[in-house]
Motif scaffolding. Structure first.
Motif: not given
Ligand SMILES: *[C@@H]1O[C@H](CO)[C@@H](O)[C@H](O)[C@H]1NC(C)=O
Ligand SMILES: *[C@@H]1O[C@H](CO)[C@@H](O)[C@H](O)[C@H]1NC(C)=O
Ligand SMILES: *[C@@H]1O[C@H](CO)[C@@H](O)[C@H](O)[C@H]1NC(C)=O
Ligand SMILES: *[C@@H]1O[C@H](CO)[C@@H](O)[C@H](O)[C@H]1NC(C)=O
Ligand SMILES: *[C@@H]1O[C@H](CO)[C@@H](O)[C@H](O)[C@H]1NC(C)=O
Ligand SMILES: CC(=O)N[C@H]1CO[C@H](CO)[C@@H](O)[C@@H]1O
Length: 340
Positions: A284, A298, A300-301
């Motif tokens: 992000y 990251n 998980s994004m």
């Protein structure tokens, strides 16, 4: 029925069409001419419903120029907002003494549409227009193209329930917005004018707190600077075209300008196509209080992305110029056949 048939002929915008893209443009049209080309695309690309235009620079001429351009390309009723407070400032190039003012001239010579000549007070307040427009749209249907400063979007996120919607700003965005596309920053890190030049705290607020479920895509300064356009428009567009005139006043006949804003609107309207690819996998964007930004990895994004050119930059420029001309001639021909 006759009324609708007439409207359709003049402005080919069917009232209902599942294949359409619903667009809001948030522009700082004033000190650079690429906003004008971005509005040409937003007004003329097929299958786009231009729901509203928000102006995030506080000059009355900015809003009047938007009205003039939209009106020329067949959108006399699209609502326009203007940042408060606003003045009668016009652009003066104090860095190169070469670039020329165009917003006031376009506003005057092509005046009309949603705002008549010198009626800036009839513009909406930007956050109210965002809330009204989003409240009236189908869930998950609206793409927002931000091609200037982010103060109004920050105000939208901070807004609370009102006459238009019982939802607060974050919930209204989460419900109605499909994607926010932002021209700003540099990737994987940078310090770019749209992010720091107005209120970097608002930029950080929007970018860092945008609802995590709603896709957010960035086009950085480095991408816009690879694509120079506008010369063909000054040579080959109809003589009465306002964006042709804007480029002529700003950079001069047969000269080009970088294409940050038109590329951003092209992606917002057309998607990746042959021109773009995503530059990242996951992560992000993070904006510091000074407006500098950095991409943070990251895994998980997965719905934050920045754009890179996929096509050769010369070919993209040629095709983008082609879209400007197609749009400019389409409405010229339509007006002619309507008058005839
Ligand atoms: C802005 O210009 C308009 C039109 O010329 C004029 O009526 C208005 O008074 C001006 N406003 C300011 C604050 O100068
Ligand atoms: C919205 O709220 C944030 C966080 O409180 C603040 O930083 C920002 O300046 C506010 N935006 C506006 C437009 O007032
Ligand atoms: C426009 O500019 C190009 C490249 O700079 C040049 O080759 C061409 O001759 C120019 N055309 C006109 C009509 O001035
Ligand atoms: C902005 O702030 C960040 C974090 O403190 C810093 O790394 C960066 O150098 C600053 N940018 C500028 C242009 O000062
Ligand atoms: C990555 O993103 C997730 C989901 O937003 C968050 O919970 C986690 O703290 C982040 N990790 C890092 C290293 O930033
Ligand atoms: C209601 C609200 O927050 N409006 C803001 C919209 O953005 C302008 C700047 O563009 C602010 O001055 C307003 O306060």
């Amino acid at each position: 029925m006759l009324k609708y048939a007439f409207t359709y002929l003049l402005f080919p915008t069917p009232l209902v069409d599942a294949g359409r893209k619903f667009l809001i443009v948030d522009t700082d049209i004033f000190s650079d001419v690429d906003d004008a080309a971005a509005l040409l695309l937003a007004s003329t690309l097929p299958s786009i419903s231009l729901l509203a235009v928000n102006v995030n620079y506080g000059s009355s001429y900015s809003a009047l120029a938007v009205s003039a351009i939209l009106n020329h390309y067949g959108h006399p009723n699209t609502p326009i907002s203007l940042r408060r407070p606003y003045t009668n400032d016009s652009f003066f190039d104090t860095w190169a003494y070469e670039l020329g003012e165009y917003a006031s001239k376009v506003a005057y010579h092509w005046s009309g549409g949603y705002l008549a000549w010198f009626e800036p007070e009839k513009t909406w307040e930007p956050v109210a227009l965002y809330r009204k427009t989003l409240a009236g749209a189908n869930d998950g249907s609206v793409t927002i193209a931000s091609i200037g400063f982010l103060e109004n979007l920050s105000g939208l996120l901070n807004s609370t329930a009102d006459e238009y919607s019982g939802l607060d700003g974050y919930d209204l965005v989460s419900r109605k917005v499909k994607e926010l596309v932002i021209m700003g920053g540099g990737y994987p890190s940078g310090h770019e004018f749209n992010f720091f030049g107005d209120n970097p705290v608002s930029t950080a607020h929007v970018v860092n707190t945008w609802p995590t479920a709603i896709p957010l895509t960035f086009l950085g300064s480095e991408v816009g600077e690879m694509v120079s356009t506008g010369a063909r428009l000054t040579r080959e567009a109809p003589t009465d075209d306002p964006v042709k005139a804007a480029y002529g006043w700003y950079v001069g006949y047969n000269m080009t300008r970088f294409s940050w804003d038109p590329l951003t609107v092209a992606y917002a309207c057309l998607g990746l196509g042959d021109w773009f690819q995503y530059g990242n996998t996951g992560g992000y964007n993070y904006v510091f209080p000074n407006g500098s930004n950095v991409w943070i990895q990251n895994a998980s994004m997965s719905n934050r992305r920045y754009l890179r050119l996929k096509g050769d930059s010369g070919t993209v420029a040629e095709e983008l110029d082609g879209l400007y001309l197609k749009g400019a001639w389409k409405y010229q021909d339509m007006r002619k056949s309507h008058a005839g």
